[in-house]
Design an enzyme around this catalytic site. Structure first.
Site, PDB file in Angstrom:
ATOM      1  N   TYR A  55      34.064 -30.507 -27.183  1.00  0.00           N
ATOM      2  CA  TYR A  55      33.551 -29.518 -28.133  1.00  0.00           C
ATOM      3  C   TYR A  55      32.746 -30.192 -29.235  1.00  0.00           C
ATOM      4  CZ  TYR A  55      33.350 -26.203 -31.976  1.00  0.00           C
ATOM      5  OH  TYR A  55      32.911 -25.401 -32.993  1.00  0.00           O
ATOM      6  N   GLY A  62      31.493 -23.085 -32.338  1.00  0.00           N
ATOM      7  CA  GLY A  62      32.092 -21.765 -32.476  1.00  0.00           C
ATOM      8  C   GLY A  62      31.985 -20.972 -31.196  1.00  0.00           C
TER       9      GLY A  62
END
Length: 514
Positions: A55, A62
């Site tokens: 990530y 997000g």
């Protein structure tokens, strides 16, 4: 005297070291051992992320995390999060609070769990030590995924963009970097996310709040001690036997502080000598028990004492934590995704702190009213007016300011911690509002110093009116003479707003013993 260096090491940083960095002229450094950990973490992330989905390294942010980022766009991704999130609004946060936030971010990165390039450590150190403070708007953070917007404004200046406060003025960052010889930091594979993702803004504000709240509490204890001297209270409300049967540490410590402060005062009365001597009087001129704002100080300020102590522990724990996501853990050879950026710990403590400060200031306002109200104190002229009643007005109008400011604090003390509003496509479906909470606490504390300043003005005026200075305890005499050295006794009516500001500055900068 050699310049003090505060070194960030594995033991962490304490509140006194933060105070030295923010207010004592100290410079910051990072231990070589931690720098080695940072370097190791960076290289581990580079190798680990080659064939894995991480990530914010090779995904969007997000709700956009479902989109994979091409290898050739990874570096641009890090610039994009900083620039796209530099969208704060409202007046800028004062430089000392922003500097505190940068120190907190440095503490997080120095622990070696963020996968950042080691050069970022030095860039942060340079900004802190040169006292270059980014322009950071006060509005923007919801306090989960950290302080994304405000931290993006800090990140923006580290890469040479945006604006900074330097030598008291706002300048383009590039100009100040050129002047000081600092090179803009070049982002690698994760620094954009690492710089924006964490609780550093709320923690930075919280640290300054804590330092100032500790001072306010000290001044409230001193003012309360001097008030009981002015009222010539009986001394047994501070007795260890009385306070010791209430099993709360704050109450016991508060009473002990005031007992020590009032040692050798000639103004406190001894109940045993005056009332336990078989007297048959039908009326007592001296109150057998004074008003609650004088008699119940340990019971009112005791919970404030405990709240400040707990807040200190939580805020320092957060300072020395890693508020990042994901966590790059070389020791286990893994990268962990979670929510360490969530600011509930700070948000909750800031709400509790501002409630405690507001109650403290309510006590000060009631003590001030005691001094103002001649029918209540029965020993002073109305509004401690040392001039001609009717022609002069003493501190009548200053009480308006103190009362108004106390009322504002009462309204501001509604808990922000409970104000979660989902956003970010409901990815951030429960948030902390931690920076809002910290900034509201900041306002409450600033207001508190204004009320406290007016209260001290009234105290020294009352002491002069009673000609009691030489009968005060030695410690009270010291405070009295310090204030009178720059705020002389007044009789005539003149604008006093600058006097209020001078006493605020005195209260903020006076050294206290923790």
């Amino acid at each position: 005297m050699p310049l003090k260096i505060v070194e960030i090491s594995e033991k962490g940083v304490d509140i006194d070291e933060i105070e030295q960095l923010l207010f004592g002229g100290a410079k910051v450094a990072v231990s070589s051992k931690l720098k080695d950990k940072v370097t190791k973490s960076f290289h581990f992330l580079q190798e680990f992320s080659v064939d894995k989905v991480i990530y914010g390294v090779n995904t969007g942010f997000g709700p956009m995390a479902q989109y994979h980022i091409k290898d050739e766009e990874i570096n641009q991704l890090q610039y994009n999060i900083i620039r796209s999130h530099s969208v704060g609004a409202g007046p800028p946060i004062e430089p000392v609070y922003v500097k505190s936030a940068m120190i907190d971010r440095l503490c997080t990165f120095a622990q070696g769990y963020s996968g950042i390039h080691p050069a970022l450590i030095q860039t942060l150190i340079d900004f802190i030590n040169f006292d270059i403070n980014p322009y950071v708007p006060s509005h923007g953070s919801v306090g989960a995924s950290g302080d994304l917007v405000q931290l993006a404004h800090i990140a923006l200046v580290l890469i040479g963009e945006g604006e900074v406060f330097y030598n008291g003025k706002l300048h383009p960052t590039a100009d100040v970097m050129k002047q000081t010889g600092i090179e803009p930091f070049k982002l690698h594979i994760r620094e954009g996310l690492a710089l924006t993702n964490g609780t550093s803004m709320m923690t930075g504000v919280g640290l300054v709040n804590l330092i100032l709240a500790r001072k306010l509490l000290h001044h409230a204890l001193v003012a309360s001690a001097m008030m009981n001297e002015i009222a010539q209270s009986y001394d047994d409300f501070l007795a260890p036997e009385l306070n010791g049967v209430k099993r709360h540490n704050g109450q016991v410590e508060t009473a002990a502080f005031m007992r020590e402060w009032l040692k050798d005062s000639e103004l406190l009365r001894n109940r045993k000598k005056e009332l336990y001597n078989g007297t048959k009087a039908s009326h007592f001129k001296q109150k057998v028990q004074p008003y609650y704002s004088l008699r119940c100080v340990p019971q009112v300020l005791g919970p404030v004492w405990d709240t400040v102590k707990i807040a200190q522990q939580v805020i320092i724990d957060e300072l020395n934590s890693v508020s990042d996501n994901p966590i790059v853990d070389c020791s286990s050879g893994n990268i962990y995704h979670g929510g360490n950026f969530h600011g509930d710990y700070i948000s909750f403590e800031m709400d509790k702190l501002k409630i405690a400060v507001t109650k403290m200031i309510m006590l000060m306002e009631r003590q001030l009213n005691y001094l103002m109200h001649d029918k209540v104190n029965e020993i002073l002229p109305p509004f401690v007016n040392l001039g001609t009643l009717g022609l002069n007005y003493g501190m009548q109008a200053m009480q308006f300011t103190a009362t108004s400011t106390t009322a504002e604090n009462q309204t501001l003390s509604y808990p922000m911690y409970l104000h979660s509003i989902p956003n970010n496509n409901d990815n951030q479906d429960i948030v902390s509002m931690g920076t809002n909470s910290a900034l509201l606490a900041k306002t409450v504390i600033e207001n508190g110093f204004q009320v406290m300043a007016i209260h001290y003005m009234a105290i020294v005026q009352a002491i002069d009116c009673l000609q009691a200075a030489e009968k005060l305890s030695p410690k009270s005499q010291e405070i009295y003479h310090e204030i009178r050295s720059f705020f002389p006794t007044f009789v005539d009516d003149k604008p006093r707003y600058k006097d209020i500001n001078r006493i605020v500055e005195y209260l903020k900068t006076k050294s206290i013993v923790s």
